[in-house]
Design a protein around this motif. Structure first.
Motif, mmCIF file in Angstrom:
data_model
loop_
_atom_site.group_PDB
_atom_site.id
_atom_site.type_symbol
_atom_site.label_atom_id
_atom_site.label_comp_id
_atom_site.label_asym_id
_atom_site.label_seq_id
_atom_site.Cartn_x
_atom_site.Cartn_y
_atom_site.Cartn_z
ATOM 1 N N ASN A 153 0.825 -1.214 0.000
ATOM 2 C CA ASN A 153 0.000 0.000 0.000
ATOM 3 C C ASN A 153 0.861 1.267 0.000
ATOM 4 O O ASN A 153 0.391 2.339 0.375
ATOM 5 C CB ASN A 153 -0.927 0.022 1.215
ATOM 6 N N GLU A 154 2.115 1.156 -0.466
ATOM 7 C CA GLU A 154 3.013 2.298 -0.456
ATOM 8 C C GLU A 154 3.655 2.520 -1.831
ATOM 9 O O GLU A 154 3.872 1.567 -2.585
ATOM 10 C CB GLU A 154 4.134 2.086 0.578
ATOM 11 N N THR A 155 3.936 3.783 -2.123
ATOM 12 C CA THR A 155 4.721 4.152 -3.305
ATOM 13 C C THR A 155 5.740 5.201 -2.880
ATOM 14 O O THR A 155 5.624 5.809 -1.814
ATOM 15 C CB THR A 155 3.850 4.739 -4.446
ATOM 16 N N LEU A 156 6.722 5.403 -3.734
ATOM 17 C CA LEU A 156 7.754 6.385 -3.441
ATOM 18 C C LEU A 156 7.423 7.689 -4.152
ATOM 19 O O LEU A 156 7.190 7.707 -5.362
ATOM 20 C CB LEU A 156 9.120 5.867 -3.901
ATOM 21 N N VAL A 157 7.377 8.774 -3.408
ATOM 22 C CA VAL A 157 7.178 10.101 -3.984
ATOM 23 C C VAL A 157 8.472 10.562 -4.645
ATOM 24 O O VAL A 157 8.464 11.186 -5.696
ATOM 25 C CB VAL A 157 6.744 11.103 -2.891
ATOM 26 N N GLY A 158 9.588 10.251 -4.015
ATOM 27 C CA GLY A 158 10.881 10.621 -4.568
ATOM 28 C C GLY A 158 11.945 10.603 -3.494
ATOM 29 O O GLY A 158 11.676 10.340 -2.318
ATOM 30 N N TYR A 159 13.156 10.870 -3.941
ATOM 31 C CA TYR A 159 14.311 10.953 -3.058
ATOM 32 C C TYR A 159 14.672 12.427 -2.901
ATOM 33 O O TYR A 159 14.889 13.118 -3.895
ATOM 34 C CB TYR A 159 15.518 10.223 -3.663
ATOM 35 N N LEU A 160 14.738 12.887 -1.659
ATOM 36 C CA LEU A 160 15.173 14.254 -1.398
ATOM 37 C C LEU A 160 16.639 14.204 -0.994
ATOM 38 O O LEU A 160 16.990 13.584 0.017
ATOM 39 C CB LEU A 160 14.342 14.881 -0.273
ATOM 40 N N TYR A 161 17.477 14.806 -1.799
ATOM 41 C CA TYR A 161 18.899 14.887 -1.506
ATOM 42 C C TYR A 161 19.122 16.193 -0.757
ATOM 43 O O TYR A 161 18.775 17.269 -1.267
ATOM 44 C CB TYR A 161 19.709 14.865 -2.797
ATOM 45 N N ILE A 162 19.692 16.118 0.448
ATOM 46 C CA ILE A 162 19.848 17.295 1.302
ATOM 47 C C ILE A 162 21.306 17.421 1.733
ATOM 48 O O ILE A 162 21.939 16.448 2.141
ATOM 49 C CB ILE A 162 18.973 17.174 2.581
ATOM 50 N N GLY A 163 21.829 18.631 1.670
ATOM 51 C CA GLY A 163 23.186 18.899 2.126
ATOM 52 C C GLY A 163 23.490 20.374 1.994
ATOM 53 O O GLY A 163 22.586 21.201 1.870
ATOM 54 N N SER A 164 24.769 20.700 1.985
ATOM 55 C CA SER A 164 25.206 22.075 1.785
ATOM 56 C C SER A 164 25.406 22.304 0.298
ATOM 57 O O SER A 164 25.941 21.435 -0.405
ATOM 58 C CB SER A 164 26.507 22.324 2.543
ATOM 59 N N ARG A 165 24.972 23.447 -0.159
ATOM 60 C CA ARG A 165 25.090 23.775 -1.585
ATOM 61 C C ARG A 165 26.563 23.842 -1.974
ATOM 62 O O ARG A 165 27.362 24.479 -1.294
ATOM 63 C CB ARG A 165 24.407 25.110 -1.861
ATOM 64 N N ASP A 166 26.917 23.167 -3.051
ATOM 65 C CA ASP A 166 28.271 23.192 -3.588
ATOM 66 C C ASP A 166 28.274 24.165 -4.763
ATOM 67 O O ASP A 166 27.789 23.843 -5.844
ATOM 68 C CB ASP A 166 28.681 21.791 -4.035
ATOM 69 N N GLY A 167 28.772 25.363 -4.523
ATOM 70 C CA GLY A 167 28.765 26.388 -5.566
ATOM 71 C C GLY A 167 27.603 27.345 -5.378
ATOM 72 O O GLY A 167 26.877 27.302 -4.388
ATOM 73 N N ARG A 168 27.427 28.190 -6.343
ATOM 74 C CA ARG A 168 26.367 29.196 -6.302
ATOM 75 C C ARG A 168 25.028 28.599 -6.708
ATOM 76 O O ARG A 168 24.977 27.633 -7.465
ATOM 77 C CB ARG A 168 26.684 30.342 -7.247
ATOM 78 N N ALA A 169 23.978 29.241 -6.240
ATOM 79 C CA ALA A 169 22.632 28.840 -6.662
ATOM 80 C C ALA A 169 22.478 29.160 -8.143
ATOM 81 O O ALA A 169 22.965 30.178 -8.627
ATOM 82 C CB ALA A 169 21.582 29.588 -5.847
ATOM 83 N N LYS A 170 21.818 28.261 -8.828
ATOM 84 C CA LYS A 170 21.595 28.513 -10.253
ATOM 85 C C LYS A 170 20.598 29.671 -10.395
ATOM 86 O O LYS A 170 19.696 29.836 -9.567
ATOM 87 C CB LYS A 170 21.081 27.253 -10.939
ATOM 88 N N PRO A 171 20.761 30.482 -11.426
ATOM 89 C CA PRO A 171 19.822 31.588 -11.608
ATOM 90 C C PRO A 171 18.444 31.045 -11.988
ATOM 91 O O PRO A 171 18.321 30.090 -12.749
ATOM 92 C CB PRO A 171 20.437 32.404 -12.742
ATOM 93 N N LEU A 172 17.452 31.660 -11.416
ATOM 94 C CA LEU A 172 16.080 31.270 -11.719
ATOM 95 C C LEU A 172 15.464 32.279 -12.683
ATOM 96 O O LEU A 172 15.679 33.483 -12.536
ATOM 97 C CB LEU A 172 15.238 31.231 -10.443
ATOM 98 N N PRO A 173 14.691 31.799 -13.633
ATOM 99 C CA PRO A 173 14.008 32.751 -14.510
ATOM 100 C C PRO A 173 12.931 33.499 -13.728
ATOM 101 O O PRO A 173 12.375 32.976 -12.759
ATOM 102 C CB PRO A 173 13.389 31.855 -15.594
ATOM 103 N N ASN A 174 12.681 34.718 -14.137
ATOM 104 C CA ASN A 174 11.586 35.476 -13.548
ATOM 105 C C ASN A 174 10.345 35.256 -14.394
ATOM 106 O O ASN A 174 10.324 35.616 -15.565
ATOM 107 C CB ASN A 174 11.924 36.976 -13.495
ATOM 108 N N TYR A 175 9.363 34.630 -13.804
ATOM 109 C CA TYR A 175 8.103 34.397 -14.491
ATOM 110 C C TYR A 175 7.106 35.464 -14.077
ATOM 111 O O TYR A 175 7.109 35.936 -12.944
ATOM 112 C CB TYR A 175 7.534 33.026 -14.120
ATOM 113 N N ASP A 176 6.250 35.822 -14.994
ATOM 114 C CA ASP A 176 5.166 36.747 -14.691
ATOM 115 C C ASP A 176 3.987 35.911 -14.205
ATOM 116 O O ASP A 176 3.476 35.064 -14.940
ATOM 117 C CB ASP A 176 4.795 37.543 -15.940
ATOM 118 N N SER A 177 3.568 36.145 -12.972
ATOM 119 C CA SER A 177 2.470 35.348 -12.410
ATOM 120 C C SER A 177 1.202 35.463 -13.248
ATOM 121 O O SER A 177 0.398 34.526 -13.289
ATOM 122 C CB SER A 177 2.199 35.747 -10.960
ATOM 123 N N ALA A 178 1.026 36.563 -13.955
ATOM 124 C CA ALA A 178 -0.160 36.733 -14.795
ATOM 125 C C ALA A 178 -0.231 35.689 -15.903
ATOM 126 O O ALA A 178 -1.324 35.361 -16.384
ATOM 127 C CB ALA A 178 -0.191 38.144 -15.390
#
Length: 188
Positions: A153-178
């Motif tokens: 009665n179980e399924t896997l949602v996914g694997y969450l990999y957690i740690g300290s970021r290695d390098g800079r955060a990747k730039p995120l696009p700016n989306y218009d909520s509209a």
């Protein structure tokens, strides 16, 4: 970090390193997950913590799974499969635990577990860590799920990999909520 900034700035970190969360911080991550929307308080989730040497064992599970799916896989392919479990100091396998319920369909239970997973990622970011949610063949392979001791009665949602970021955060696009919003009006 305030809550709205966290919600609007969090992004996945594919490269993670030590240190990972402490036991108290892991408890904080799980406590955040337990606040996910949960119709009828079914608590349709559980979490497998995989760290330390257990990551090497998980890598062996991934390699065996690849060998079954692709008998032609070479040693380099198997090594790559093993290394997937070593991408972060902590992996949290998020499991949906389904319960038959007259008012809560199975899909809603899976969505609740997905919200719990997202809460873990947000809490990790709030604590100064980073993470990424991964699925792929190893999230759906019945033999992998059996080796993780998932019940019928179980399924896997996914694997969450957690740690300290290695390098800079990747730039995120700016989306218009509209671009993602429309207003519904009833036909008269």
């Amino acid at each position: 970090m305030d809550a709205l900034t966290l919600l609007q700035k969090r992004n996945s970190a594919p490269k993670l390193t030590e240190p990972g969360p402490t036991p108290d911080e892991i408890n904080t991550l799980i406590r955040a997950a337990l606040r996910a929307p949960d119709h009828a308080r079914l608590r349709p989730w559980r979490f497998l913590l995989i760290e330390g040497q257990a990551r090497h064992h998980l890598g062996d599970v991934f390699a065996r799974a690849l060998q079954r799916r692709n008998p032609e896989a070479g040693e380099a392919d198997l090594d790559k499969a093993r290394s997937k479990a070593l991408r972060a100091p902590l992996i949290i396998a998020v499991v949906t635990v389904y319960t038959e319920h007259p008012k809560v369909p199975l899909l809603e239970q899976q969505l609740s577990a997905g919200c719990a997973a997202h809460s873990i990622l947000l809490a990790a970011e709030a604590l100064g860590y980073a993470g990424i949610w991964r699925t792929g063949a190893n999230a759906f392979d019945p033999k992998v799920l059996a080796e993780l001791n998932l019940a019928e009665n179980e399924t896997l949602v996914g694997y969450l990999y957690i740690g300290s970021r290695d390098g800079r955060a990747k730039p995120l696009p700016n989306y218009d909520s509209a671009d993602f919003v429309s207003y519904w009006q009833a036909d008269e």
